[in-house]
Scaffold this active site. Structure first.
Site, PDB file in Angstrom:
ATOM      1  N   ASP A  13      -6.811  25.112 -13.965  1.00 29.63           N
ATOM      2  CA  ASP A  13      -7.006  24.594 -15.321  1.00 29.63           C
ATOM      3  C   ASP A  13      -7.887  23.349 -15.290  1.00 29.63           C
ATOM      4  O   ASP A  13      -7.784  22.526 -14.372  1.00 29.63           O
ATOM      5  CB  ASP A  13      -5.643  24.265 -15.937  1.00 29.63           C
ATOM      6  CG  ASP A  13      -5.705  24.133 -17.446  1.00 29.63           C
ATOM      7  OD1 ASP A  13      -6.756  24.442 -18.034  1.00 29.63           O
ATOM      8  OD2 ASP A  13      -4.693  23.720 -18.046  1.00 29.63           O
ATOM      9  N   GLY A  14      -8.728  23.198 -16.310  1.00 30.85           N
ATOM     10  CA  GLY A  14      -9.488  21.959 -16.476  1.00 30.85           C
ATOM     11  C   GLY A  14     -10.986  22.099 -16.361  1.00 30.85           C
ATOM     12  O   GLY A  14     -11.705  21.092 -16.416  1.00 30.85           O
ATOM     13  N   ASN A  15     -11.507  23.316 -16.242  1.00 29.99           N
ATOM     14  CA  ASN A  15     -12.958  23.477 -16.128  1.00 29.99           C
ATOM     15  C   ASN A  15     -13.700  22.945 -17.353  1.00 29.99           C
ATOM     16  O   ASN A  15     -14.704  22.235 -17.234  1.00 29.99           O
ATOM     17  CB  ASN A  15     -13.312  24.958 -15.944  1.00 29.99           C
ATOM     18  CG  ASN A  15     -12.886  25.498 -14.593  1.00 29.99           C
ATOM     19  OD1 ASN A  15     -12.667  24.748 -13.649  1.00 29.99           O
ATOM     20  ND2 ASN A  15     -12.770  26.811 -14.502  1.00 29.99           N
ATOM     21  N   ARG A  23     -12.657  20.748 -19.642  1.00 32.25           N
ATOM     22  CA  ARG A  23     -12.554  19.288 -19.776  1.00 32.25           C
ATOM     23  C   ARG A  23     -13.431  18.568 -18.758  1.00 32.25           C
ATOM     24  O   ARG A  23     -14.015  17.517 -19.052  1.00 32.25           O
ATOM     25  CB  ARG A  23     -11.086  18.871 -19.627  1.00 32.25           C
ATOM     26  CG  ARG A  23     -10.270  19.064 -20.894  1.00 32.25           C
ATOM     27  CD  ARG A  23      -8.804  18.860 -20.639  1.00 32.25           C
ATOM     28  NE  ARG A  23      -8.224  20.008 -19.927  1.00 32.25           N
ATOM     29  CZ  ARG A  23      -7.090  19.964 -19.256  1.00 32.25           C
ATOM     30  NH1 ARG A  23      -6.414  18.837 -19.157  1.00 32.25           N
ATOM     31  NH2 ARG A  23      -6.628  21.050 -18.670  1.00 32.25           N
ATOM     32  N   TRP A  24     -13.540  19.136 -17.555  1.00 34.63           N
ATOM     33  CA  TRP A  24     -14.422  18.559 -16.538  1.00 34.63           C
ATOM     34  C   TRP A  24     -15.856  18.512 -17.062  1.00 34.63           C
ATOM     35  O   TRP A  24     -16.552  17.500 -16.914  1.00 34.63           O
ATOM     36  CB  TRP A  24     -14.340  19.390 -15.269  1.00 34.63           C
ATOM     37  CG  TRP A  24     -15.138  18.875 -14.111  1.00 34.63           C
ATOM     38  CD1 TRP A  24     -14.721  18.028 -13.121  1.00 34.63           C
ATOM     39  CD2 TRP A  24     -16.515  19.176 -13.813  1.00 34.63           C
ATOM     40  NE1 TRP A  24     -15.738  17.787 -12.231  1.00 34.63           N
ATOM     41  CE2 TRP A  24     -16.856  18.481 -12.628  1.00 34.63           C
ATOM     42  CE3 TRP A  24     -17.480  19.969 -14.429  1.00 34.63           C
ATOM     43  CZ2 TRP A  24     -18.111  18.559 -12.054  1.00 34.63           C
ATOM     44  CZ3 TRP A  24     -18.753  20.043 -13.857  1.00 34.63           C
ATOM     45  CH2 TRP A  24     -19.057  19.348 -12.680  1.00 34.63           C
ATOM     46  N   HIS A  66     -17.054  25.953 -15.437  1.00 32.69           N
ATOM     47  CA  HIS A  66     -16.624  27.210 -14.822  1.00 32.69           C
ATOM     48  C   HIS A  66     -17.405  27.484 -13.535  1.00 32.69           C
ATOM     49  O   HIS A  66     -16.840  27.964 -12.548  1.00 32.69           O
ATOM     50  CB  HIS A  66     -16.800  28.365 -15.807  1.00 32.69           C
ATOM     51  CG  HIS A  66     -15.881  28.283 -16.989  1.00 32.69           C
ATOM     52  ND1 HIS A  66     -14.505  28.172 -16.860  1.00 32.69           N
ATOM     53  CD2 HIS A  66     -16.141  28.290 -18.327  1.00 32.69           C
ATOM     54  CE1 HIS A  66     -13.961  28.132 -18.065  1.00 32.69           C
ATOM     55  NE2 HIS A  66     -14.927  28.192 -18.967  1.00 32.69           N
ATOM     56  N   SER A  75      -6.480  35.195 -18.154  1.00 34.30           N
ATOM     57  CA  SER A  75      -5.219  35.711 -18.672  1.00 34.30           C
ATOM     58  C   SER A  75      -5.464  36.731 -19.774  1.00 34.30           C
ATOM     59  O   SER A  75      -6.562  36.817 -20.344  1.00 34.30           O
ATOM     60  CB  SER A  75      -4.350  34.567 -19.212  1.00 34.30           C
ATOM     61  OG  SER A  75      -4.809  34.164 -20.488  1.00 34.30           O
ATOM     62  N   SER A  76      -4.438  37.489 -20.095  1.00 35.10           N
ATOM     63  CA  SER A  76      -4.546  38.455 -21.189  1.00 35.10           C
ATOM     64  C   SER A  76      -4.747  37.752 -22.530  1.00 35.10           C
ATOM     65  O   SER A  76      -5.184  38.367 -23.498  1.00 35.10           O
ATOM     66  CB  SER A  76      -3.302  39.344 -21.227  1.00 35.10           C
ATOM     67  OG  SER A  76      -2.108  38.569 -21.195  1.00 35.10           O
ATOM     68  N   TRP A 115      -8.841  36.333 -23.922  1.00 33.59           N
ATOM     69  CA  TRP A 115      -9.777  37.046 -24.791  1.00 33.59           C
ATOM     70  C   TRP A 115      -9.905  36.357 -26.145  1.00 33.59           C
ATOM     71  O   TRP A 115     -10.842  36.634 -26.901  1.00 33.59           O
ATOM     72  CB  TRP A 115      -9.329  38.491 -24.990  1.00 33.59           C
ATOM     73  CG  TRP A 115      -9.324  39.317 -23.736  1.00 33.59           C
ATOM     74  CD1 TRP A 115      -8.229  39.684 -23.004  1.00 33.59           C
ATOM     75  CD2 TRP A 115     -10.453  39.865 -23.046  1.00 33.59           C
ATOM     76  NE1 TRP A 115      -8.615  40.422 -21.910  1.00 33.59           N
ATOM     77  CE2 TRP A 115      -9.978  40.556 -21.919  1.00 33.59           C
ATOM     78  CE3 TRP A 115     -11.838  39.844 -23.289  1.00 33.59           C
ATOM     79  CZ2 TRP A 115     -10.823  41.219 -21.027  1.00 33.59           C
ATOM     80  CZ3 TRP A 115     -12.679  40.500 -22.401  1.00 33.59           C
ATOM     81  CH2 TRP A 115     -12.177  41.181 -21.287  1.00 33.59           C
ATOM     82  N   LEU A 173      -5.799  36.294   5.484  1.00 39.15           N
ATOM     83  CA  LEU A 173      -5.320  35.778   4.199  1.00 39.15           C
ATOM     84  C   LEU A 173      -5.553  36.848   3.148  1.00 39.15           C
ATOM     85  O   LEU A 173      -6.601  37.495   3.151  1.00 39.15           O
ATOM     86  CB  LEU A 173      -6.076  34.494   3.823  1.00 39.15           C
ATOM     87  CG  LEU A 173      -5.887  33.957   2.387  1.00 39.15           C
ATOM     88  CD1 LEU A 173      -4.490  33.379   2.225  1.00 39.15           C
ATOM     89  CD2 LEU A 173      -6.943  32.901   2.054  1.00 39.15           C
TER      90      LEU A 173
END
Length: 268
Positions: free
Chosen positions: A25-27, A29-30, A42, A70-71, A74, A136
């Site tokens: 979270d925060g793209n 606002r950055w 982003h 997330s769903s 959209w 991983l």
């Protein structure tokens, strides 16, 4: 491979979380803080993903799950959604080869039917190409929602076993149909950007996960920030319904067993 359910038995866990799940979270606002368009945040966020995957692999994390879309996303402006889809397509095009070279397996979970056929084809190719990698497992949750996950699992179960509609559905019957049945439940959940909510992410799987919230915006999240989260995790007492005394007793028993296994046997 079957993984322990934290509500049915006590799962194994160590100082390094086996599974880390992150809401990035925060793209926006950055970008806003720098008077840049949201897409710049982003794009910078993709770099943070690359750094976090590398850091997790180096620290021995076995599963990393990232909430990419997330769903409910959209609902965002159509032009932003379009740009996010372009970024997703570009990442699948350019990053899969790097993941493969570094022994990282890619999985994508969510309702993929809404994505463009090209994106679905890139997902299929990426998953096939990296399927044998074991260093991983990187899971990208895209068009994913925790409620969707539980509902689709129940629907699939009842289609294959209609008798369950009357007999009832125990946890062990539903779990294999969840989208992340291949992974253990997350040990550590991280949300960047200062918000403190789950936002419909892995609602079933986070039942006993340790939660960590940070004000750091996702584009600024790096190996140092990851280490802070892991340090916080190491300070937690993971009781899984037990008392502190029971946890201490179990740890003493484990330490004793470990010492006994490593000490040389004496001969007469």
């Amino acid at each position: 491979m079957d993984h322990a359910s934290s509500t049915q038995e006590i799962p194994t866990h160590g100082k390094v979380p086996s599974h880390v799940a992150i809401i990035m979270d925060g793209n926006g606002r950055w970008a806003r803080q720098r008077r840049l368009p949201r897409i710049a945040g982003h794009k910078r966020g993709v770099e943070a993903v690359r750094a976090t995957v590398k850091a997790c692999a180096e620290r021995g994390v076995q599963y990393l799950t990232l909430f990419a879309f997330s769903s409910e996303n959209w609902r965002r402006p159509a032009d932003e959604v379009s740009l996010l889809m372009q970024l997703f397509s570009a990442a699948l095009t350019h990053e899969v080869a790097k993941l493969d070279r570094n022994g990282i397996r890619l999985r994508v979970v969510g309702d993929l039917s809404r994505f463009d056929p090209r994106i679905r084809a890139l997902i299929d190719e990426g998953e096939r190409r990296t399927a044998l990698n074991r260093r991983l497992t990187l899971t990208v949750a895209a068009n994913y929602g925790g409620r969707w996950d539980m509902l689709q699992a129940l629907s699939r179960l009842l289609r294959e076993h209609p008798d369950r509609a009357k007999a009832g559905v125990p946890e062990e019957a539903l779990s294999p149909y969840l989208s992340m049945s291949y992974a253990p439940e997350p040990d550590l959940f991280i949300r960047t950007g200062g918000e403190q909510r789950l936002s419909n992410f892995l609602l079933w799987q986070l039942a006993y996960t340790e939660l960590y919230f940070t004000d750091t915006l996702w584009p600024d999240f790096d190996a140092v920030a990851l280490d802070r989260a892991i340090d916080s995790y190491r300070q937690r007492e993971r009781r899984f319904g037990r008392t502190s005394e029971q946890v201490e007793e179990a740890e003493r028993a484990q330490d004793s067993a470990t010492r006994g296994a490593t000490e040389p046997h004496k001969t007469a």
